[in-house]
Design a protein around this motif. Structure first.
Motif, PDB file in Angstrom:
ATOM      1  N   TYR A 246      74.332  42.913  64.790  1.00  0.00           N
ATOM      2  CA  TYR A 246      74.427  43.880  65.698  1.00  0.00           C
ATOM      3  C   TYR A 246      73.042  44.393  66.026  1.00  0.00           C
ATOM      4  CZ  TYR A 246      79.227  45.203  64.647  1.00  0.00           C
ATOM      5  OH  TYR A 246      80.700  45.245  64.104  1.00  0.00           O
ATOM      6  N   LYS A 247      72.186  44.580  64.861  1.00  0.00           N
ATOM      7  CA  LYS A 247      70.732  44.863  65.120  1.00  0.00           C
ATOM      8  C   LYS A 247      70.084  43.992  65.961  1.00  0.00           C
ATOM      9  CE  LYS A 247      70.447  46.978  60.620  1.00  0.00           C
ATOM     10  NZ  LYS A 247      70.175  46.681  59.232  1.00  0.00           N
ATOM     11  N   LEU A 248      70.074  42.669  65.860  1.00  0.00           N
ATOM     12  CA  LEU A 248      69.665  41.504  66.781  1.00  0.00           C
ATOM     13  C   LEU A 248      70.162  41.610  68.043  1.00  0.00           C
ATOM     14  CD1 LEU A 248      68.028  39.010  66.715  1.00  0.00           C
ATOM     15  CD2 LEU A 248      70.471  37.886  66.909  1.00  0.00           C
ATOM     16  N   LEU A 249      71.299  42.173  68.246  1.00  0.00           N
ATOM     17  CA  LEU A 249      71.913  42.093  69.604  1.00  0.00           C
ATOM     18  C   LEU A 249      71.452  43.311  70.327  1.00  0.00           C
ATOM     19  CD1 LEU A 249      75.479  40.545  69.231  1.00  0.00           C
ATOM     20  CD2 LEU A 249      73.469  39.372  70.132  1.00  0.00           C
ATOM     21  N   ASP A 250      71.016  44.386  69.495  1.00  0.00           N
ATOM     22  CA  ASP A 250      70.444  45.621  70.031  1.00  0.00           C
ATOM     23  C   ASP A 250      69.039  45.610  70.214  1.00  0.00           C
ATOM     24  OD1 ASP A 250      72.827  46.860  70.163  1.00  0.00           O
ATOM     25  OD2 ASP A 250      72.769  47.964  68.104  1.00  0.00           O
ATOM     26  N   GLY A 251      68.709  44.442  70.170  1.00  0.00           N
ATOM     27  CA  GLY A 251      67.088  44.236  70.588  1.00  0.00           C
ATOM     28  C   GLY A 251      66.167  44.184  69.461  1.00  0.00           C
ATOM     29  N   ARG A 252      66.670  44.301  68.146  1.00  0.00           N
ATOM     30  CA  ARG A 252      65.754  44.446  67.327  1.00  0.00           C
ATOM     31  C   ARG A 252      65.147  43.300  66.747  1.00  0.00           C
ATOM     32  NH1 ARG A 252      67.067  48.234  62.903  1.00  0.00           N
ATOM     33  NH2 ARG A 252      66.011  46.772  61.232  1.00  0.00           N
TER      34      ARG A 252
END
Ligand code: GLU
Length: 264
Positions: A246-252
Protein backbone atom coordinates in the motif's frame (compact mmCIF):
# COMPACT_ATOMS: atom_id res chain seq x y z
CA UNK A 1 8.42 6.74 -7.31
CA UNK A 2 5.45 4.57 -8.21
CA UNK A 3 2.26 6.29 -9.33
CA UNK A 4 -0.80 4.30 -8.35
CA UNK A 5 -3.03 5.97 -10.91
CA UNK A 6 -0.92 4.52 -13.71
CA UNK A 7 -1.16 0.98 -12.39
CA UNK A 8 -4.08 -0.97 -13.74
CA UNK A 9 -2.42 -4.36 -13.93
CA UNK A 10 -0.01 -5.51 -11.28
CA UNK A 11 2.16 -8.63 -11.08
CA UNK A 12 3.37 -9.56 -7.59
CA UNK A 13 5.96 -12.26 -7.05
CA UNK A 14 6.49 -13.79 -3.64
CA UNK A 15 9.49 -15.93 -2.81
CA UNK A 16 9.86 -19.04 -0.69
CA UNK A 17 11.77 -17.24 2.05
CA UNK A 18 8.91 -14.76 2.43
CA UNK A 19 6.19 -17.42 2.45
CA UNK A 20 7.78 -19.93 4.79
CA UNK A 21 9.53 -20.13 8.13
CA UNK A 22 12.97 -21.69 8.52
CA UNK A 23 11.08 -24.85 9.52
CA UNK A 24 9.79 -25.09 5.94
CA UNK A 25 6.24 -24.56 7.19
CA UNK A 26 4.05 -21.81 5.77
CA UNK A 27 4.06 -18.39 7.40
CA UNK A 28 0.28 -18.27 7.65
CA UNK A 29 0.08 -14.73 8.96
CA UNK A 30 2.09 -13.35 6.06
CA UNK A 31 0.33 -15.41 3.43
CA UNK A 32 -3.12 -14.41 4.66
CA UNK A 33 -2.07 -10.77 4.85
CA UNK A 34 -0.75 -10.92 1.31
CA UNK A 35 -4.07 -12.36 0.13
CA UNK A 36 -5.89 -9.59 2.00
CA UNK A 37 -3.81 -6.78 0.49
CA UNK A 38 -4.05 -8.16 -3.05
CA UNK A 39 -7.79 -8.72 -2.65
CA UNK A 40 -8.15 -5.13 -1.51
CA UNK A 41 -6.19 -3.80 -4.49
CA UNK A 42 -8.36 -5.87 -6.75
CA UNK A 43 -11.45 -4.40 -5.10
CA UNK A 44 -9.97 -0.98 -5.79
CA UNK A 45 -10.00 -1.85 -9.49
CA UNK A 46 -6.59 -3.35 -10.26
CA UNK A 47 -6.03 -6.58 -12.11
CA UNK A 48 -3.65 -8.76 -10.15
CA UNK A 49 -1.36 -11.66 -11.05
CA UNK A 50 0.35 -13.51 -8.21
CA UNK A 51 3.50 -15.46 -9.02
CA UNK A 52 4.27 -17.72 -6.11
CA UNK A 53 7.25 -19.82 -5.17
CA UNK A 54 7.25 -22.17 -2.26
CA UNK A 55 6.10 -25.43 -3.83
CA UNK A 56 9.37 -27.24 -3.25
CA UNK A 57 10.05 -25.58 0.13
CA UNK A 58 6.57 -26.29 1.47
CA UNK A 59 6.67 -29.85 0.08
CA UNK A 60 9.95 -30.43 1.90
CA UNK A 61 8.33 -29.26 5.14
CA UNK A 62 5.17 -31.26 4.61
CA UNK A 63 7.03 -34.46 3.76
CA UNK A 64 9.23 -33.95 6.81
CA UNK A 65 12.44 -34.08 4.77
CA UNK A 66 15.55 -32.84 6.52
CA UNK A 67 16.56 -30.65 3.58
CA UNK A 68 15.72 -29.66 0.03
CA UNK A 69 16.41 -32.76 -2.13
CA UNK A 70 19.58 -32.54 -4.18
CA UNK A 71 18.23 -34.73 -6.97
CA UNK A 72 15.76 -33.52 -9.57
CA UNK A 73 13.12 -36.26 -9.00
CA UNK A 74 13.22 -35.43 -5.29
CA UNK A 75 12.50 -31.77 -6.00
CA UNK A 76 9.81 -32.70 -8.53
CA UNK A 77 8.07 -34.88 -5.95
CA UNK A 78 8.36 -32.28 -3.18
CA UNK A 79 6.89 -29.65 -5.50
CA UNK A 80 3.81 -31.73 -6.27
CA UNK A 81 3.07 -31.97 -2.54
CA UNK A 82 3.87 -28.34 -1.73
CA UNK A 83 1.91 -26.94 -4.67
CA UNK A 84 -1.31 -28.54 -3.35
CA UNK A 85 -0.77 -27.06 0.07
CA UNK A 86 0.00 -23.63 -1.41
CA UNK A 87 -3.09 -23.54 -3.56
CA UNK A 88 -5.30 -24.91 -0.80
CA UNK A 89 -4.26 -22.02 1.43
CA UNK A 90 -4.39 -19.34 -1.29
CA UNK A 91 -7.85 -20.52 -2.23
CA UNK A 92 -8.92 -20.30 1.40
CA UNK A 93 -7.37 -16.89 2.09
CA UNK A 94 -8.43 -15.20 -1.15
CA UNK A 95 -11.83 -16.84 -0.73
CA UNK A 96 -12.18 -15.20 2.67
CA UNK A 97 -12.03 -11.85 0.90
CA UNK A 98 -14.47 -12.88 -1.78
CA UNK A 99 -11.93 -13.59 -4.49
CA UNK A 100 -11.54 -16.50 -6.84
CA UNK A 101 -8.14 -17.72 -7.95
CA UNK A 102 -7.02 -19.79 -10.92
CA UNK A 103 -3.85 -21.88 -10.97
CA UNK A 104 -1.41 -21.64 -13.87
CA UNK A 105 1.56 -24.00 -13.85
CA UNK A 106 3.92 -23.13 -16.67
CA UNK A 107 7.32 -23.98 -18.09
CA UNK A 108 9.74 -21.89 -20.09
CA UNK A 109 8.58 -23.19 -23.42
CA UNK A 110 5.09 -21.85 -22.71
CA UNK A 111 6.66 -18.41 -23.18
CA UNK A 112 9.00 -19.28 -26.03
CA UNK A 113 6.75 -21.05 -28.46
CA UNK A 114 4.50 -18.54 -30.21
CA UNK A 115 1.36 -20.64 -30.17
CA UNK A 116 1.74 -21.69 -26.55
CA UNK A 117 2.44 -18.10 -25.60
CA UNK A 118 -0.74 -16.99 -27.24
CA UNK A 119 -2.70 -19.79 -25.48
CA UNK A 120 -1.25 -18.71 -22.18
CA UNK A 121 -2.06 -15.06 -22.80
CA UNK A 122 -5.64 -16.05 -23.62
CA UNK A 123 -5.94 -17.87 -20.31
CA UNK A 124 -4.67 -14.83 -18.42
CA UNK A 125 -7.01 -12.48 -20.27
CA UNK A 126 -10.02 -14.72 -19.68
CA UNK A 127 -9.22 -14.92 -15.97
CA UNK A 128 -9.09 -11.10 -15.82
CA UNK A 129 -12.37 -10.95 -17.71
CA UNK A 130 -13.94 -13.40 -15.24
CA UNK A 131 -12.64 -11.34 -12.36
CA UNK A 132 -10.37 -14.10 -11.06
CA UNK A 133 -6.79 -13.80 -9.84
CA UNK A 134 -4.24 -15.90 -11.75
CA UNK A 135 -1.79 -17.61 -9.39
CA UNK A 136 1.29 -18.79 -11.28
CA UNK A 137 4.18 -21.08 -10.49
CA UNK A 138 6.62 -23.02 -12.56
CA UNK A 139 5.38 -26.56 -13.18
CA UNK A 140 8.15 -27.99 -11.06
CA UNK A 141 6.87 -31.54 -11.40
CA UNK A 142 7.90 -31.61 -15.07
CA UNK A 143 10.09 -28.52 -15.51
CA UNK A 144 13.43 -30.23 -15.82
CA UNK A 145 16.54 -29.54 -17.84
CA UNK A 146 16.02 -27.46 -20.94
CA UNK A 147 12.51 -26.23 -20.20
CA UNK A 148 13.20 -24.97 -16.71
CA UNK A 149 13.16 -21.30 -15.71
CA UNK A 150 14.68 -22.39 -12.44
CA UNK A 151 13.67 -19.26 -10.62
CA UNK A 152 10.38 -17.51 -10.31
CA UNK A 153 11.92 -14.05 -10.64
CA UNK A 154 12.36 -14.39 -14.41
CA UNK A 155 9.05 -16.23 -14.59
CA UNK A 156 7.33 -13.24 -12.96
CA UNK A 157 8.93 -10.86 -15.45
CA UNK A 158 7.71 -12.98 -18.35
CA UNK A 159 4.23 -12.98 -16.80
CA UNK A 160 4.37 -9.19 -16.54
CA UNK A 161 5.39 -9.00 -20.18
CA UNK A 162 2.80 -11.42 -21.52
CA UNK A 163 -0.01 -9.70 -19.60
CA UNK A 164 1.17 -6.17 -20.46
CA UNK A 165 1.37 -5.32 -16.78
CA UNK A 166 2.11 -1.81 -15.54
CA UNK A 167 4.28 -2.83 -12.62
CA UNK A 168 6.13 -5.88 -11.32
CA UNK A 169 6.69 -6.15 -7.57
CA UNK A 170 9.15 -8.78 -6.36
CA UNK A 171 8.72 -9.47 -2.65
CA UNK A 172 11.76 -10.92 -0.97
CA UNK A 173 13.56 -11.20 2.38
CA UNK A 174 15.76 -8.16 1.88
CA UNK A 175 14.85 -4.46 1.51
CA UNK A 176 16.10 -4.18 -2.07
CA UNK A 177 19.43 -3.76 -3.84
CA UNK A 178 22.22 -2.48 -1.61
CA UNK A 179 25.54 -0.83 -2.41
CA UNK A 180 27.21 -3.86 -0.75
CA UNK A 181 25.98 -7.05 0.91
CA UNK A 182 24.08 -5.74 3.98
CA UNK A 183 24.47 -9.11 5.69
CA UNK A 184 28.23 -8.58 5.67
CA UNK A 185 28.82 -4.83 5.45
CA UNK A 186 27.13 -2.48 7.89
CA UNK A 187 27.86 0.53 5.67
CA UNK A 188 25.76 -0.90 2.86
CA UNK A 189 23.04 1.50 1.75
CA UNK A 190 19.82 0.77 -0.08
CA UNK A 191 19.72 1.92 -3.69
CA UNK A 192 16.33 3.53 -4.27
CA UNK A 193 16.30 3.80 -8.03
CA UNK A 194 18.14 2.08 -10.84
CA UNK A 195 17.76 3.99 -14.08
CA UNK A 196 19.75 1.50 -16.12
CA UNK A 197 20.93 -2.03 -15.45
CA UNK A 198 24.61 -1.99 -16.28
CA UNK A 199 27.68 -4.03 -15.27
CA UNK A 200 28.18 -1.88 -12.18
CA UNK A 201 24.72 -2.77 -10.92
CA UNK A 202 25.16 -6.45 -11.73
CA UNK A 203 28.41 -6.41 -9.75
CA UNK A 204 26.42 -5.42 -6.64
CA UNK A 205 24.34 -8.59 -6.69
CA UNK A 206 26.01 -11.45 -4.88
CA UNK A 207 25.18 -15.15 -5.22
CA UNK A 208 21.97 -16.87 -4.24
CA UNK A 209 19.95 -16.01 -1.16
CA UNK A 210 18.52 -18.42 1.38
CA UNK A 211 18.67 -22.20 1.27
CA UNK A 212 14.91 -22.47 0.83
CA UNK A 213 14.44 -20.55 -2.41
CA UNK A 214 16.54 -20.61 -5.55
CA UNK A 215 16.88 -16.92 -6.29
CA UNK A 216 19.06 -14.22 -4.83
CA UNK A 217 19.57 -10.70 -6.10
CA UNK A 218 21.06 -11.69 -9.44
CA UNK A 219 17.88 -13.40 -10.65
CA UNK A 220 15.93 -10.29 -9.58
CA UNK A 221 18.17 -8.13 -11.74
CA UNK A 222 17.61 -10.46 -14.68
CA UNK A 223 13.88 -10.21 -14.06
CA UNK A 224 14.03 -6.42 -13.84
CA UNK A 225 15.94 -6.39 -17.11
CA UNK A 226 13.30 -8.49 -18.89
CA UNK A 227 10.57 -6.21 -17.53
CA UNK A 228 12.49 -3.01 -18.32
CA UNK A 229 12.95 -4.11 -21.92
CA UNK A 230 9.20 -4.66 -22.10
CA UNK A 231 8.58 -1.13 -20.81
CA UNK A 232 7.61 -2.25 -17.29
CA UNK A 233 8.96 -0.89 -13.99
CA UNK A 234 10.04 -3.39 -11.32
CA UNK A 235 10.23 -2.87 -7.57
CA UNK A 236 12.22 -5.32 -5.46
CA UNK A 237 11.17 -4.90 -1.84
CA UNK A 238 10.90 -6.62 1.49
CA UNK A 239 7.85 -8.86 1.69
CA UNK A 240 7.84 -9.28 5.46
CA UNK A 241 4.93 -6.85 5.78
CA UNK A 242 2.68 -7.18 2.72
CA UNK A 243 0.90 -3.94 3.75
CA UNK A 244 4.03 -2.15 2.55
CA UNK A 245 2.59 -2.64 -0.93
CA UNK A 246 0.00 0.00 0.00
CA UNK A 247 2.75 2.39 1.02
CA UNK A 248 4.61 1.78 -2.21
CA UNK A 249 1.51 2.43 -4.28
CA UNK A 250 0.86 5.58 -2.24
CA UNK A 251 4.15 6.92 -3.51
CA UNK A 252 6.45 6.07 -0.57
CA UNK A 253 10.02 5.25 -1.48
CA UNK A 254 10.35 1.57 -0.62
CA UNK A 255 12.65 -1.08 -2.01
CA UNK A 256 14.56 -0.56 -5.23
CA UNK A 257 12.75 0.71 -8.30
CA UNK A 258 14.22 -0.50 -11.59
CA UNK A 259 13.01 1.88 -14.25
CA UNK A 260 11.52 0.62 -17.48
CA UNK A 261 13.17 1.49 -20.76
CA UNK A 262 10.85 4.06 -22.23
CA UNK A 263 9.98 4.38 -25.86
CA UNK A 264 9.27 0.69 -26.46
N1 GLU B 1 9.13 -22.90 -8.49
C1 GLU B 1 9.85 -23.11 -7.26
C2 GLU B 1 8.90 -23.49 -6.13
O1 GLU B 1 7.75 -23.14 -6.17
C3 GLU B 1 10.57 -21.90 -6.78
C4 GLU B 1 11.53 -21.24 -7.68
C5 GLU B 1 12.15 -20.04 -6.96
O2 GLU B 1 12.49 -20.16 -5.76
O3 GLU B 1 12.28 -18.99 -7.58
O4 GLU B 1 9.30 -24.08 -5.18
Amino acid sequence: MVNKKEIKRLVVKVGTSTLTYDTGKINIRRMSMLARVLSDLKNAGMEIVLVTSGAIGVGVGKLGLAERPKDTPGRQAAATVGQCELMFLYDKFFGEYGNTIGQLLVTRDDFEDEERQSNLRNAFMKLFEYGAIPVVNENDAVAVEEIVFGDNDSLSAHCAKITDADLLIILTDIDGLFSANPREDENAVLIHTVEELNDEIYALAGGTGTNRGTGGMITKLHAADIAANAGIDTVVMNGSDPEDIYKLLDGRQLGTLFKAKRGN
